[in-house]
Design a protein around this motif. Structure first.
Motif, PDB file in Angstrom:
ATOM      1  N   ALA A 121       0.858  -1.182   0.000  1.00 22.13           N
ATOM      2  CA  ALA A 121       0.000   0.000   0.000  1.00 22.13           C
ATOM      3  C   ALA A 121       0.897   1.235   0.000  1.00 22.13           C
ATOM      4  N   ASP A 196      -2.969  -0.746  -3.631  1.00 23.21           N
ATOM      5  CA  ASP A 196      -4.115  -0.378  -2.807  1.00 23.21           C
ATOM      6  C   ASP A 196      -5.064   0.588  -3.488  1.00 23.21           C
ATOM      7  N   ARG A 197      -4.857   0.866  -4.769  1.00 21.95           N
ATOM      8  CA  ARG A 197      -5.837   1.630  -5.524  1.00 21.95           C
ATOM      9  C   ARG A 197      -5.846   1.119  -6.958  1.00 21.95           C
ATOM     10  N   MET A 215      -8.944  -2.677  -6.043  1.00 23.79           N
ATOM     11  CA  MET A 215      -7.500  -2.761  -5.889  1.00 23.79           C
ATOM     12  C   MET A 215      -6.901  -3.454  -7.099  1.00 23.79           C
ATOM     13  N   SER A 234       3.484  -4.268   4.784  1.00 22.06           N
ATOM     14  CA  SER A 234       3.162  -2.889   5.154  1.00 22.06           C
ATOM     15  C   SER A 234       4.416  -2.175   5.649  1.00 22.06           C
ATOM     16  N   PHE A 282      -4.776  -5.152   5.016  1.00 25.61           N
ATOM     17  CA  PHE A 282      -4.489  -3.725   5.030  1.00 25.61           C
ATOM     18  C   PHE A 282      -5.614  -2.907   5.662  1.00 25.61           C
ATOM     19  N   TRP A 293      -0.548   6.240   5.895  1.00 24.98           N
ATOM     20  CA  TRP A 293      -1.161   5.864   4.614  1.00 24.98           C
ATOM     21  C   TRP A 293      -1.237   7.121   3.766  1.00 24.98           C
ATOM     22  N   MET A 295      -2.353   8.265   0.952  1.00 22.34           N
ATOM     23  CA  MET A 295      -3.234   8.063  -0.191  1.00 22.34           C
ATOM     24  C   MET A 295      -3.875   9.386  -0.590  1.00 22.34           C
ATOM     25  N   ASP A 321      -3.275   3.037 -10.710  1.00 23.75           N
ATOM     26  CA  ASP A 321      -2.288   2.283  -9.940  1.00 23.75           C
ATOM     27  C   ASP A 321      -0.977   2.157 -10.698  1.00 23.75           C
TER      28      ASP A 321
END
Length: 331
Positions: A121, A196-197, A215, A234, A282, A293, A295, A321
């Motif tokens: 992630a 994670d995206r 994901m 992670s 996650f 994170w 993001m 991604d």
């Protein structure tokens, strides 16, 4: 080259040149100040971070949420300060800056000549974790998004190559998926992929932090196609004395339990099951280490707007991604 692209190139070159010349503590204090200024201005990245954090913690009070958002911006700018300074790190400094957890099973795979795929992630500082892997764990093969201008992409490519990583460009060259599968089958490598995206509309629908999201299929698909083991990995920060790490923060790289290939069913179904397992891991990690994170794009499906501190919807979303497209014959 457009003016904005030229400005980005100058900014990054200036950062790599100037920040590494500053005393360590001065550099990290400077980036904390930049993070606090961005938070105070409530820039778009701050608004997106707030919106994502609010989805993760729907019952968190507004003051608590703002505290986490501010910490998130500091964590994100800490990543950039480390990135600018990382080329000057010695092997000993890299090792002091990382604490690895749960590596024994993956290490056993590597010692038997097999590769390990890591589902990542946007957390902590993977460049630092990648430098640690190259010197202390396993050679790294990964994918990097091609940036504009091209000179900036070449700067990042050179930077990550100097850290011991083999980089496969996401675009502008051979399709990355077959190259990743080939690297996995060759054995003895760590293949970390951010997943994670997914905004390509080809990703895997998952439940993430009790909400629908998509994901990237890449990590699970590479593992299924190559037979390599898949681990959610992670990265978060923990405070340490400045005598240990000048920033006062150390990266914790955690290898979570292996996500196994269910074996039965179509490749699409197997990849979906494995990706959901990674998303579930996650979910717990992001809830515990939310500020790490980083993001800055939309993740959760059905959420169309950003939220500001004043509650007014604003903004749009960012690019997709970095795992590369998975061929139709795989998915």
């Amino acid at each position: 080259m457009r003016w904005a692209e030229r400005a980005s190139l100058w900014a990054f070159r200036g950062g790599w040149s100037a920040v590494r010349r500053l005393p360590s503590r001065t550099a990290y204090r400077l980036f904390d100040t930049i993070a606090d200024a961005a938070y105070a201005r409530d820039v778009q990245d701050v608004r997106r971070l707030r919106a994502n954090y609010a989805m993760v913690h729907p019952l968190m009070s507004s003051p608590e949420l703002e505290s986490v958002v501010r910490a998130g911006m500091r964590s994100y700018l800490r990543y950039w300060c480390e990135a600018f300074r990382l080329p000057e790190f010695t092997v000993e400094q890299v090792r002091a800056s990382v604490r690895a957890v749960g590596t024994s099973t993956a290490e056993a795979e590597l010692q038997q000549g097999r590769s390990v795929v890591a589902f990542l992630a946007h957390m902590g500082n993977w460049d630092l974790a990648g430098a640690w892997s190259g010197s202390s764990f396993a050679p790294v093969t990964t994918v990097a998004e091609r940036l504009r201008p091209e000179e900036l992409f070449e700067e990042f490519l050179s930077f990550r190559t100097r850290l011991g990583m083999h980089i496969v460009p996401l675009t502008g060259g051979p399709a990355p998926f077959p190259l990743l599968v080939e690297a996995a089958r060759a054995g003895g490598r760590l293949i970390p992929l951010l997943a994670d995206r997914d905004l390509s509309e080809r990703g895997v629908p998952v439940t993430f932090c009790d909400r629908p999201a998509r994901m990237a299929a890449g990590p699970a698909a590479v593992a299924v196609a190559s037979g390599a083991r898949l681990y959610p990995v992670s990265v978060h920060y923990e405070p340490v004395p400045v005598a240990v790490v000048p920033s006062g923060w150390r990266a914790v790289v955690t290898f979570h339990d292996e996500v196994t290939d269910p074996g039965a069913g179509s490749t699409r179904d197997r990849v979906a099951v494995m990706t959901q397992e990674c998303a579930s891991v996650f979910s717990a990690v992001v809830r515990e280490h939310t500020a790490d994170w980083h993001m800055m794009q939309q993740v959760f499906t059905g959420e169309a707007v950003l939220g500001g501190r004043d509650g007014i919807p604003r903004g749009a979303t960012g690019p997709g991604d970095q795992t590369g497209p998975v061929p139709d014959e795989v998915m």
